[in-house]
Design a protein around this motif. Sequence first.
Motif, PDB file in Angstrom:
ATOM      1  N   LEU A   1       0.825  -1.205   0.000  1.00 22.46           N
ATOM      2  CA  LEU A   1       0.000   0.000   0.000  1.00 22.46           C
ATOM      3  C   LEU A   1       0.862   1.260   0.000  1.00 22.46           C
ATOM      4  N   ARG A   2       1.966   1.230   0.727  1.00 23.92           N
ATOM      5  CA  ARG A   2       2.865   2.387   0.733  1.00 23.92           C
ATOM      6  C   ARG A   2       3.447   2.612  -0.661  1.00 23.92           C
ATOM      7  N   GLU A   3       3.845   1.524  -1.321  1.00 21.53           N
ATOM      8  CA  GLU A   3       4.385   1.635  -2.676  1.00 21.53           C
ATOM      9  C   GLU A   3       3.355   2.225  -3.626  1.00 21.53           C
ATOM     10  N   LEU A   4       2.112   1.740  -3.556  1.00 23.72           N
ATOM     11  CA  LEU A   4       1.072   2.231  -4.455  1.00 23.72           C
ATOM     12  C   LEU A   4       0.721   3.689  -4.171  1.00 23.72           C
ATOM     13  N   ALA A   5       0.747   4.079  -2.898  1.00 20.63           N
ATOM     14  CA  ALA A   5       0.476   5.467  -2.551  1.00 20.63           C
ATOM     15  C   ALA A   5       1.563   6.386  -3.094  1.00 20.63           C
ATOM     16  N   GLU A   6       2.790   5.896  -3.116  1.00 17.49           N
ATOM     17  CA  GLU A   6       3.907   6.709  -3.591  1.00 17.49           C
ATOM     18  C   GLU A   6       3.949   6.799  -5.116  1.00 17.49           C
ATOM     19  N   THR A   7       3.620   5.707  -5.786  1.00 17.47           N
ATOM     20  CA  THR A   7       3.756   5.667  -7.249  1.00 17.47           C
ATOM     21  C   THR A   7       2.484   6.089  -7.970  1.00 17.47           C
TER      22      THR A   7
ATOM     23  N   HIS B   1      -7.043   3.791  -6.724  1.00 21.41           N
ATOM     24  CA  HIS B   1      -5.733   4.236  -6.253  1.00 21.41           C
ATOM     25  C   HIS B   1      -5.678   4.131  -4.733  1.00 21.41           C
ATOM     26  N   VAL B   2      -4.470   4.235  -4.210  1.00 27.33           N
ATOM     27  CA  VAL B   2      -4.238   4.219  -2.766  1.00 27.33           C
ATOM     28  C   VAL B   2      -3.633   5.556  -2.368  1.00 27.33           C
ATOM     29  N   ALA B   3      -4.201   6.167  -1.338  1.00 25.59           N
ATOM     30  CA  ALA B   3      -3.650   7.411  -0.802  1.00 25.59           C
ATOM     31  C   ALA B   3      -3.178   7.185   0.626  1.00 25.59           C
ATOM     32  N   ALA B   4      -2.078   7.801   0.994  1.00 25.76           N
ATOM     33  CA  ALA B   4      -1.613   7.737   2.380  1.00 25.76           C
ATOM     34  C   ALA B   4      -2.520   8.586   3.249  1.00 25.76           C
ATOM     35  N   ASP B   5      -2.785   8.101   4.460  1.00 29.04           N
ATOM     36  CA  ASP B   5      -3.647   8.818   5.405  1.00 29.04           C
ATOM     37  C   ASP B   5      -3.052   8.646   6.798  1.00 29.04           C
ATOM     38  N   GLY B   6      -2.051   9.474   7.108  1.00 26.29           N
ATOM     39  CA  GLY B   6      -1.323   9.315   8.362  1.00 26.29           C
ATOM     40  C   GLY B   6      -0.545   8.011   8.349  1.00 26.29           C
ATOM     41  N   ASP B   7      -0.745   7.186   9.367  1.00 29.70           N
ATOM     42  CA  ASP B   7      -0.083   5.888   9.430  1.00 29.70           C
ATOM     43  C   ASP B   7      -0.876   4.811   8.701  1.00 29.70           C
ATOM     44  N   ALA B   8      -2.019   5.157   8.150  1.00 33.61           N
ATOM     45  CA  ALA B   8      -2.862   4.203   7.436  1.00 33.61           C
ATOM     46  C   ALA B   8      -3.023   4.669   5.991  1.00 33.61           C
ATOM     47  N   PHE B   9      -4.087   4.204   5.338  1.00 30.53           N
ATOM     48  CA  PHE B   9      -4.254   4.479   3.916  1.00 30.53           C
ATOM     49  C   PHE B   9      -5.725   4.746   3.615  1.00 30.53           C
ATOM     50  N   ARG B  10      -5.977   5.210   2.411  1.00 22.86           N
ATOM     51  CA  ARG B  10      -7.336   5.507   1.973  1.00 22.86           C
ATOM     52  C   ARG B  10      -7.519   4.967   0.559  1.00 22.86           C
ATOM     53  N   TRP B  11      -8.634   4.285   0.353  1.00 21.91           N
ATOM     54  CA  TRP B  11      -8.978   3.719  -0.950  1.00 21.91           C
ATOM     55  C   TRP B  11      -9.684   4.782  -1.788  1.00 21.91           C
ATOM     56  N   VAL B  12      -9.211   4.985  -3.032  1.00 18.64           N
ATOM     57  CA  VAL B  12      -9.791   5.994  -3.918  1.00 18.64           C
ATOM     58  C   VAL B  12     -10.255   5.293  -5.195  1.00 18.64           C
ATOM     59  N   PRO B  13     -11.501   4.838  -5.254  1.00 17.31           N
ATOM     60  CA  PRO B  13     -11.983   4.147  -6.458  1.00 17.31           C
ATOM     61  C   PRO B  13     -11.927   5.057  -7.680  1.00 17.31           C
ATOM     62  N   VAL B  14     -11.647   4.464  -8.834  1.00 20.17           N
ATOM     63  CA  VAL B  14     -11.658   5.259 -10.063  1.00 20.17           C
ATOM     64  C   VAL B  14     -13.102   5.587 -10.436  1.00 20.17           C
ATOM     65  N   PHE B  15     -13.270   6.658 -11.193  1.00 17.93           N
ATOM     66  CA  PHE B  15     -14.564   6.928 -11.812  1.00 17.93           C
ATOM     67  C   PHE B  15     -14.719   5.956 -12.992  1.00 17.93           C
ATOM     68  N   TRP B  16     -15.842   5.251 -13.011  1.00 16.67           N
ATOM     69  CA  TRP B  16     -16.058   4.283 -14.089  1.00 16.67           C
ATOM     70  C   TRP B  16     -16.019   4.969 -15.439  1.00 16.67           C
ATOM     71  N   ASP B  17     -15.386   4.285 -16.397  1.00 20.44           N
ATOM     72  CA  ASP B  17     -15.302   4.788 -17.769  1.00 20.44           C
ATOM     73  C   ASP B  17     -16.187   3.906 -18.637  1.00 20.44           C
TER      74      ASP B  17
END
Length: 305
Positions: free
Chosen positions: A266-272, A288-304
Amino acid sequence: MNLHNTSHLGRPGPEELVPSRYALRIGEIDVLVVSDGVLPLPTAMLAHNAAPAVRAAWLNDMFLPADAFDWALNVVVVRSGEQTILVDAGLGLDPELHLPRAGQLIKRLEAAGIDLGSVTDVVLTHMHMDHVGGLLADGVKEQLRPDLRIHVAAAEVKFWEAPDFSHVSMPPGFPDALRATAKRFRKEYQSQLCTFEDQHEIAPGVVVHRTGGHTPGHSVVRLASGGDRLTFAGDAVFAAGFEHPDWYNGFEHDPEEAARVRIRLLRELAETGGLLVATHLPFPSVGHVAADGDAFRWVPVFWDY
């Protein structure tokens, strides 16, 4: 066949009222996420190391039932160059499991216009039954190419010779079912297994990497083309794992290592900023994955579409 167009093929029947496949492109690589259905499991499976009240609060915040909910089952079809690659194979249809809403992969591949005989390679993230069972469904093996290559980590094949279930927290019956399915799978497909140690390039831009953790040979598949990136994470990531990456999934054979793998990934995906798809994230599980302090946040894509 262009997988990018298959989202428009076929129409849902009366028993299928929601989409079950989602197409996207990673550079020059065609990707199709296909739902194998859902698997109802007790909510304790999400986090057997968390206090019940904490787990209940998370479920409530997510508008999920307190006792059981449906775990998504996703697989991916990849077309790179001349190769068509099936990443994991779903649960299959076993009437003894009494799971009528799972095991939908084969009919959904057919509805998407994907001929099983066109599949050149299968990549297994691991050998749990919800990842290999589709290859054991009646009539499937006869449709597959005789030269089909099934890629799996050598450590995974070795593990299932004498699997250790001492650290899992599964509902009754699951360990026996997992053992039996893995044993049958090895017997049916032993001659077609192509094992690797740490990583292996399956096709241009398609590389499988062993992570361990969930099982000793658990692997993720990374796609890269034209500056685009996507990781199919198998069971390394699940719904609660963003806010609580240290929670233990009941199917993890080494939960401490699985948590370390999850956090690194998750850290790798948040960074890249690369895209993530995983087996048990809600379909179509692209985001996508976003960093959220010591944890993470899931960011679903907008459907295409």
